[in-house]
Design a protein around this motif. Structure first.
Motif, short mmCIF file in Angstrom:
data_model
loop_
_atom_site.label_atom_id
_atom_site.label_comp_id
_atom_site.label_asym_id
_atom_site.label_seq_id
_atom_site.Cartn_x
_atom_site.Cartn_y
_atom_site.Cartn_z
N PHE A 154 0.80 -1.23 0.00
CA PHE A 154 0.00 0.00 0.00
C PHE A 154 0.83 1.28 0.00
O PHE A 154 1.91 1.35 0.60
CB PHE A 154 -0.91 0.01 1.23
N THR A 155 0.30 2.30 -0.65
CA THR A 155 0.84 3.65 -0.59
C THR A 155 0.15 4.37 0.58
O THR A 155 -1.09 4.35 0.65
CB THR A 155 0.55 4.41 -1.90
N PRO A 156 0.90 4.97 1.50
CA PRO A 156 0.31 5.51 2.72
C PRO A 156 -0.79 6.54 2.53
O PRO A 156 -1.69 6.65 3.36
CB PRO A 156 1.52 6.15 3.43
N VAL A 157 -0.75 7.31 1.43
CA VAL A 157 -1.70 8.41 1.26
C VAL A 157 -2.92 8.02 0.42
O VAL A 157 -3.72 8.87 0.03
CB VAL A 157 -1.00 9.63 0.62
N ILE A 158 -3.08 6.74 0.14
CA ILE A 158 -4.22 6.26 -0.67
C ILE A 158 -5.04 5.28 0.18
O ILE A 158 -4.47 4.43 0.86
CB ILE A 158 -3.73 5.58 -1.97
N HIS A 203 -6.81 1.61 -3.59
CA HIS A 203 -5.79 0.66 -4.03
C HIS A 203 -6.43 -0.47 -4.85
O HIS A 203 -5.95 -0.82 -5.93
CB HIS A 203 -5.07 0.05 -2.83
N ILE A 204 -7.48 -1.05 -4.28
CA ILE A 204 -8.12 -2.19 -4.95
C ILE A 204 -8.78 -1.76 -6.24
O ILE A 204 -8.69 -2.46 -7.27
CB ILE A 204 -9.13 -2.86 -4.00
N LYS A 233 -12.62 0.12 3.43
CA LYS A 233 -12.18 0.70 2.15
C LYS A 233 -11.93 2.20 2.25
O LYS A 233 -11.17 2.77 1.45
CB LYS A 233 -13.23 0.42 1.07
N ASN A 234 -12.55 2.85 3.21
CA ASN A 234 -12.40 4.30 3.34
C ASN A 234 -11.24 4.70 4.26
O ASN A 234 -11.00 5.90 4.47
CB ASN A 234 -13.70 4.91 3.88
N ARG A 235 -10.55 3.72 4.76
CA ARG A 235 -9.47 4.01 5.70
C ARG A 235 -8.10 3.92 5.01
O ARG A 235 -7.95 3.27 3.98
CB ARG A 235 -9.55 3.06 6.90
N TYR A 236 -7.12 4.56 5.61
CA TYR A 236 -5.76 4.55 5.09
C TYR A 236 -4.96 3.44 5.78
O TYR A 236 -5.30 3.00 6.89
CB TYR A 236 -5.09 5.91 5.33
N PRO A 237 -3.90 2.97 5.14
CA PRO A 237 -3.14 1.85 5.71
C PRO A 237 -2.71 2.05 7.15
O PRO A 237 -2.78 1.10 7.95
CB PRO A 237 -1.92 1.76 4.78
N GLN A 286 -5.26 -6.50 10.16
CA GLN A 286 -6.18 -5.91 9.18
C GLN A 286 -5.46 -5.57 7.87
O GLN A 286 -5.98 -5.81 6.78
CB GLN A 286 -6.84 -4.65 9.76
N LYS A 287 -4.26 -5.02 8.00
CA LYS A 287 -3.48 -4.69 6.79
C LYS A 287 -3.18 -5.96 5.99
O LYS A 287 -3.24 -5.96 4.76
CB LYS A 287 -2.18 -3.98 7.16
N GLN A 288 -2.85 -7.04 6.71
CA GLN A 288 -2.52 -8.28 6.00
C GLN A 288 -3.75 -8.84 5.28
O GLN A 288 -3.66 -9.31 4.15
CB GLN A 288 -1.97 -9.32 6.97
#
Length: 252
Positions: A97-101, A106-107, A140-144, A151-153
């Motif tokens: 993931f890119t931190p600001v997206i 991303h998906i 989906k509305n949250r950032y990494p 959750q990230k995994q």
């Protein structure tokens, strides 16, 4: 399904081969563990499979996916199978993931680029993927950085599955996760493998973990596969000295 024959990989400015004449096969629907310490050549095999080796790397041998030799493919041909046929869960979910997206963005980017899916259809697909991996669709509305490690995994797994690949590489998918979260991720992969009829190659340094979930184990050391067999065969009757040392480390 996926057959590697006498694969040798050498990086530019290196005196030694990173992978030395490796051969193995993955049957459709199998769950195989590629086990070895850091630097053994595990991730090099994955990078080769996806055409992601650094410039100047030399390859020899053959690597067939559904009868087509990946090593002989042009870049545009490789792009047609990445994500749609072969997907990767990279080591450490942060690398996905890119931190600001946002997670959803991303998906949706992957869906648009590789499946020409946009708009409401893509939005619904994102929701479905997140729920499928055990997350609420609102993720989906949250950032990494707003997600826990587990959750990230799970989000990284959803991203890898976006275009419905048949072969999934999971490169150390439980790194830096606590034991309970690790078990949840492994159980998720096992469930998705059955539900989606996936072929999974788990890349890990953790022999006990691989033995609990995989049908077959490949043990690597210094660019070579030194032993292969079922988890029971590897744990109960190891043949190679390196495998014996790994097993003894578990038992002691």
């Amino acid at each position: 399904m996926f057959d590697v024959k006498n694969l040798t990989v050498k990086y530019q400015n290196s005196d030694n081969d990173a992978v030395c004449g490796v051969s193995f096969s993955l049957k459709a629907g199998s769950f195989t563990g590629l086990v070895g310490e850091s630097g053994s050549g595990k991730s090099t095999i994955v990078s080769t499979s996806l055409g992601l080796l650094p410039k100047g790397a030399e390859t020899k041998g053959e690597m067939f996916f559904e009868g087509k030799d990946i090593l002989r493919m042009r870049e545009d041909e490789l792009r047609t199978i990445r994500w749609k046929e072969i997907a990767l869960i990279p080591q450490s979910a942060l690398n996905s993931f890119t931190p600001v997206i946002t997670i959803g963005h991303h998906i949706k980017e992957v869906l648009a680029e590789h499946s020409n899916m946009i708009g409401n259809k893509a939005e619904d697909k994102v929701d479905g993927l997140l729920v499928e991996v055990g997350l609420d669709a609102s993720i989906k509305n949250r950032y990494p950085h707003e997600l826990s490690g587990g959750q990230k995994q799970r989000a990284a797994i959803a991203l890898a599955l976006a275009c419905s690949p048949s072969l999934l590489f999971a490169d150390e998918p439980t790194t830096a996760l606590d034991v309970v979260t690790q078990a949840g991720i492994l159980n998720l992969l096992a469930r998705l493998r059955k539900e989606k009829k996936l072929t999974v190659l788990l890349i890990t340094h953790d022999l006990p973990m691989a033995a609990t979930i995989c049908d077959k184990l490949l043990v690597m050391k210094n660019g070579l596969i030194v032993e292969e067999g079922t988890p029971k065969e590897i744990i109960c009757n190891p043949q190679d000295a390196h495998t014996k040392a790994l097993v003894n480390a578990i038992l002691n």
